[in-house]
Design a protein around this motif. Sequence first.
Motif, PDB file in Angstrom:
ATOM      1  N   ALA A 277      38.217  55.465  -0.166  1.00 46.51           N
ATOM      2  CA  ALA A 277      38.783  56.384  -1.256  1.00 46.51           C
ATOM      3  C   ALA A 277      40.295  55.892  -1.678  1.00 46.51           C
ATOM      4  CB  ALA A 277      38.687  57.633  -0.500  1.00 46.51           C
ATOM      5  N   ALA A 278      40.943  55.316  -0.436  1.00 51.37           N
ATOM      6  CA  ALA A 278      42.271  54.770  -0.809  1.00 51.37           C
ATOM      7  C   ALA A 278      42.068  53.651  -1.905  1.00 51.37           C
ATOM      8  CB  ALA A 278      42.915  54.458   0.276  1.00 51.37           C
ATOM      9  N   TYR A 279      41.099  52.676  -1.686  1.00 47.28           N
ATOM     10  CA  TYR A 279      41.262  51.801  -2.659  1.00 47.28           C
ATOM     11  C   TYR A 279      40.658  52.170  -4.072  1.00 47.28           C
ATOM     12  CZ  TYR A 279      40.975  47.844   0.809  1.00 47.28           C
ATOM     13  OH  TYR A 279      41.027  47.213   1.907  1.00 47.28           O
ATOM     14  N   ARG A 280      39.906  53.436  -3.989  1.00 48.24           N
ATOM     15  CA  ARG A 280      39.471  53.803  -5.382  1.00 48.24           C
ATOM     16  C   ARG A 280      40.645  54.444  -6.119  1.00 48.24           C
ATOM     17  NH1 ARG A 280      35.962  56.731  -3.383  1.00 48.24           N
ATOM     18  NH2 ARG A 280      36.865  58.678  -3.550  1.00 48.24           N
ATOM     19  N   MET A 281      41.510  55.125  -5.144  1.00 47.83           N
ATOM     20  CA  MET A 281      42.500  56.064  -5.751  1.00 47.83           C
ATOM     21  C   MET A 281      43.608  55.003  -6.351  1.00 47.83           C
ATOM     22  SD  MET A 281      43.062  59.283  -3.240  1.00 47.83           S
ATOM     23  CE  MET A 281      41.799  60.175  -2.996  1.00 47.83           C
ATOM     24  N   LEU A 282      43.824  53.963  -5.660  1.00 47.06           N
ATOM     25  CA  LEU A 282      44.776  53.299  -6.056  1.00 47.06           C
ATOM     26  C   LEU A 282      44.374  52.200  -7.026  1.00 47.06           C
ATOM     27  CD1 LEU A 282      46.795  52.303  -2.568  1.00 47.06           C
ATOM     28  CD2 LEU A 282      47.433  54.139  -4.481  1.00 47.06           C
ATOM     29  N   GLY A 283      43.254  52.089  -7.492  1.00 45.08           N
ATOM     30  CA  GLY A 283      42.473  51.084  -8.389  1.00 45.08           C
ATOM     31  C   GLY A 283      42.475  49.763  -7.827  1.00 45.08           C
ATOM     32  N   MET A 284      42.281  49.640  -6.625  1.00 45.32           N
ATOM     33  CA  MET A 284      42.258  48.110  -6.069  1.00 45.32           C
ATOM     34  C   MET A 284      40.678  47.645  -5.527  1.00 45.32           C
ATOM     35  SD  MET A 284      45.226  49.024  -3.173  1.00 45.32           S
ATOM     36  CE  MET A 284      44.752  47.557  -2.325  1.00 45.32           C
ATOM     37  N   GLU A 285      40.745  46.540  -5.470  1.00 41.55           N
ATOM     38  CA  GLU A 285      39.379  45.668  -4.991  1.00 41.55           C
ATOM     39  C   GLU A 285      39.435  45.937  -3.562  1.00 41.55           C
ATOM     40  OE1 GLU A 285      36.617  45.100  -6.971  1.00 41.55           O
ATOM     41  OE2 GLU A 285      37.654  45.387  -8.666  1.00 41.55           O
ATOM     42  N   ARG A 286      38.171  45.811  -3.005  1.00 39.15           N
ATOM     43  CA  ARG A 286      38.039  45.952  -1.566  1.00 39.15           C
ATOM     44  C   ARG A 286      38.731  44.240  -1.127  1.00 39.15           C
ATOM     45  NH1 ARG A 286      34.896  49.629   1.243  1.00 39.15           N
ATOM     46  NH2 ARG A 286      35.782  48.434   3.146  1.00 39.15           N
TER      47      ARG A 286
END
Length: 602
Positions: A277-286
Motif C-alpha cells: 500500500a505504501a508503494y502504491r500511495m507513493l507511486g513507486m515500483e517495488r
Amino acid sequence: MTRGRLFGRLYRSYLLAAAAAVGATIVIAAQAVSRFLADRTALQLETFAKLVGPRFETALLYDREQARTLCDSLGKVLGTRLTVILPDGAVVGDSEHDPLTMESHADRPEVKAALAGKVGRCLRYSFTLQKELLYVAVPVLRQGKVIGVVRVAMPARTLGEALRPVRRELAFAGLVLMVILAGISFIVARRISLPIERMKSAAQDFAVGRLGARLIPEGPEELRLLAESLNVMASQLDARIRELSEERRRVEAILSSMEEGIIAVEGQGSVFLMNPAAYRMLGMERTETGKTLGELCRDPDLCRIAEDVLSAGQPISQEIRSKPDGGRLLRIRAAPIHSEVGQVVGAVLVLEDVTELRRLERIRRDFVANVAHELRTPITSILGFVETLLESGTSDESTRRRFLEVVRKQSERLRAIVDDLLLLARVEAQQEARQIRLEPTKLRQVLEDAMEICAPAAADKKIQVELECEPGLVAEANPPLLTQAVVNLLDNAIKYSEPGGTVRLLATRGRTSVAIRVEDQGCGIPEEHLARIFERFYRVDKSRSRQLGGTGLGLSIVKHIAEAHRGRVTVESRVGAGSVFTILLPIPSPGPPAGHTAADAA
C-alpha cells in the motif's frame, strides 16, 4: 598444525603410536634375546674354562711349555680362543697368538676378577686380535690358592650371527603385528571419525536450513549423547523457525492486506520495511529496501516527517500531498521506535489515503449547503407571500388567489425535493443493506408505465414519445425502481426538448447487457459538465432548471438505481444536438430463483 580430515589424523596418530609400540617391543625383545644369548654363551665358556682348568695345574707349576702346547690343542678342540695366564699376569699359553709376544694381562678386567678368585666376564675389543671378543676367565686353584687363570674367548661376531635369525623373526613378527595394528587402527579411527563426520554433515545441513536431517546415535557413549543433543537441537530449531516463518507470513499477509501504507525506518534513516500500500500511495515500483527514504520516494515532506520523529522522539500526525501526482492527500502518523534503554532506534510511518474521505466531506458540505439552499428558496417564497397576505389584508380575490397559487407551487416544489431526498436515501440504504429484490422483468411493461406517467408533460409540450422494445425482452430488475429511473430520464428529456419535438425510448439486448436508452433532440449538455451531472443538486443551467421545476436530484437517483441493479448509467451529448442517456443492466442469469436480492446474485 596442519589441517585435514579427522579420520586421516586419527589414523595417522594411531598408526604412529602402534609403530612406536611395535618398534619399542622389537628393540626390547632383541636386547633381551641378545642378553640371554650372551649370558648363555658366557655360561658355556665358563663351563669350558672350568673343565679344562684342572688340566693346567701341573703345567702351571712345573712345565710352562706344556701349558702352551696343551693350550693350542685344547683351543682347536673347543673351537675357541684359550689363554692361560700366571698370577703375575704373564701369558704362558694362547691358542691363537704367540704368548711370548703378548704383554701382561694383569690389568684385564676379567683377569683381575679371576685372580681375585671369581669368574670374570667382559665384552671388549682385543688389540691383540683387532676384533671384539667375549671373555670369560676362571681361576685355577690348588689348595685354595690361585696358581693361574684360564681364559676362554669367543668373537662377538659369532654372537651377532647367532642373533641374526632371531632378529629376522622379530622383524617379521613386528611387520605382521604392524599390519594387524594398522587394521585395528583403521577400524577404531573409522568408528570414531564416522559419527563425527556425520555430525559435521548434519551440522552443515542445519546451517543451510535443512533441519529435517537426523543423526543415528552410534559410537562411544559421548558421541551418542552428542548426536541425541544435536537431534533435539535441530527439532527445536525447526519448530522455532517454522513458528517464526509462520508469524512472518502472517505479518506479511496483514501488511499486504492493509489499506494503510506502512514504512519502517532505522535510526540512520534507511528503510527496512515497506508494504504494497505504501508503494502504491507513493507511486513507486517495488524495490529492495535498505536505501534511505529520500532515495526511494524523493518526497521532501515525507522525509521531513521521518527526520522530525527520529530527532524529536515524539509522535507526529500531519497531512501532505503526494508528490508523484500532487492530487493524492495522505495523512501521515509517525511514531518512534525505542530500544530497551529508551533510545530512539527507528520510526514507523503509517500512511492513510484520505483523498476520498476529504472528497466525501466536501460533497457532504456541498450537499448540506445545496439542501439548505434548495429548501430555503421555496420556504422564503412561501413565507414572503404569506406575510404579504397577512399584513396587506387585501380583499381582492384575484390577488389572494395569485399569491396562494405561488404558495401552492412552492409547497409542491418543496414536497418534490423532500420526496426525492427520501427516495434517494431509501435507495442508498437498501443498496448498502443489499435488500433490493431483483426479478426477471419484461422491460416493455416498465417502459410503458414510465411513458404513461410522463404522458401529461409530453402532451403539454406536444412532444411525441416513441417506444422501441421487443415484447419478450427481459432483464433482472426491481420494477418500481427501474420505472422511477426511466421516468426521471423521460421527464428530463421532455423538459429540455423544444415543443413539438420527439423523444425516443429504446430497449435492446447486447452480448453482456440490456440497454435502455432515452434520446432527445434538446439543447444538449456542454462537455465540461458531463462528468458531474450525476451529482446531487448539480445543474448545468440553474435558472432554467428551477424555472422548469427540477430538484437537481433526478439524475443522481437514476445513477443509484442503476448501481442497485448491478448496472450503470452513461451519457452522450452535444450542444444543440440533444442527449442520449443509457441504463445498462446485466443479462439475467439462469442460476438464482425469481425474487432474489442483488446480494444473492453478486
